[in-house]
Design an enzyme around this catalytic site. Structure first.
Site, short mmCIF file in Angstrom:
data_model
loop_
_atom_site.label_atom_id
_atom_site.label_comp_id
_atom_site.label_asym_id
_atom_site.label_seq_id
_atom_site.Cartn_x
_atom_site.Cartn_y
_atom_site.Cartn_z
N ASN A 1 -23.68 39.98 -68.47
CA ASN A 1 -24.70 40.96 -67.78
C ASN A 1 -25.60 40.42 -67.10
OD1 ASN A 1 -27.15 41.51 -69.49
ND2 ASN A 1 -25.28 42.25 -71.06
N ARG A 2 -26.55 40.95 -66.46
CA ARG A 2 -27.69 40.48 -65.61
C ARG A 2 -28.97 40.34 -66.36
NH1 ARG A 2 -26.14 39.99 -60.49
NH2 ARG A 2 -24.27 41.08 -59.70
#
Ligand code: C5P
Length: 216
Positions: free
Chosen positions: A30-31
């Site tokens: 994820n970011r």
């Protein structure tokens, strides 16, 4: 000690994303950049705490005076958190992957020409909720919640569901994930505070100041 108010306290922090391998070359991620968690580790260390920072894969240097444990997956993060106990205060900032691949291929999965195999997923353990039920539950347990709407409602529900003491809800509808600033609301059993948008290091300093007030 007025300048080192967290002296003698062990603060346990998770930060960053987790990477969940699919095969030797691919993973689910994820970011999360880890910036808010690392800023909290720095602020807690500056306040005199002994800090253990369990970090997923990030590109950040270790803040001064912080003991860092690098992990890749949610399962590794959970073990590192348990191994670091006891802690007086735990702040779970990591964006733990909700799912991991059901089984990991030892070999690179090859394209077959026809339709690809669907990826089978298994839910990861909730490290924060697990810590809330742990026999060595930290005295002050803080979770984060990335929300894009109905922030306070969702955060209040999360506080109850996870069994933590505070939820720091961040509005991630802007460029918060990976960005320099954060816009947070602090939800506790007794109320909520809405902070203006601030640089992540400033959010960290204010949160540490609130922690110091709480345990004083
Ligand atoms: O449920 P949600 O992912 O929104 O909860 C966020 C909070 O729970 C964060 O504090 C995060 O670090 C923690 N968490 C965790 N383990 C998970 C999922 C979330 O510790 N598997």
């Amino acid at each position: 000690d007025r300048h080192r108010p967290l002296r003698g306290k062990h603060v346990l922090i998770t930060a960053g994303p987790t990477h969940e391998p699919i095969d030797p070359v691919r993973y689910i991620a994820n970011r999360s950049s880890g910036r808010q968690g690392f800023a909290l580790a720095a602020a807690a260390a500056e306040a005199g705490a002994q800090v253990t920072l369990v970090a997923g894969p990030v590109h950040l240097s270790t803040p001064a005076g912080v003991i860092r444990v690098d992990v890749e997956t949610a399962l590794e993060m959970e073990k590192a958190v348990h191994d670091a106990l006891p802690a007086d205060i735990a702040i779970m900032v990591a964006a733990v992957a909700d799912w991991r691949a059901d089984s990991q291929s030892g070999q690179k999965i090859k394209k077959k020409g026809a339709a690809p195999e669907p990826l089978k997923l298994t839910e990861n353990p909730d490290i924060l909720a697990g810590l809330a039920r742990h026999e060595q539950r930290p005295g002050l347990l803080i979770g984060f919640a990335a929300e894009t709407q109905k922030i306070v409602q969702h955060a209040q529900a999360k506080l109850a569901k996870k069994g933590c003491d505070w939820i720091v809800a961040n509005d991630v509808s802007g460029d918060v994930m990976g960005g320099a600033n954060n816009s947070v609301q602090i939800i506790t059993a007794t109320g909520s505070e809405n902070w203006e948008q601030l640089p992540k290091p400033e959010v960290a300093r204010r949160l540490v100041a609130k922690i110091i007030e709480e345990i004083a």
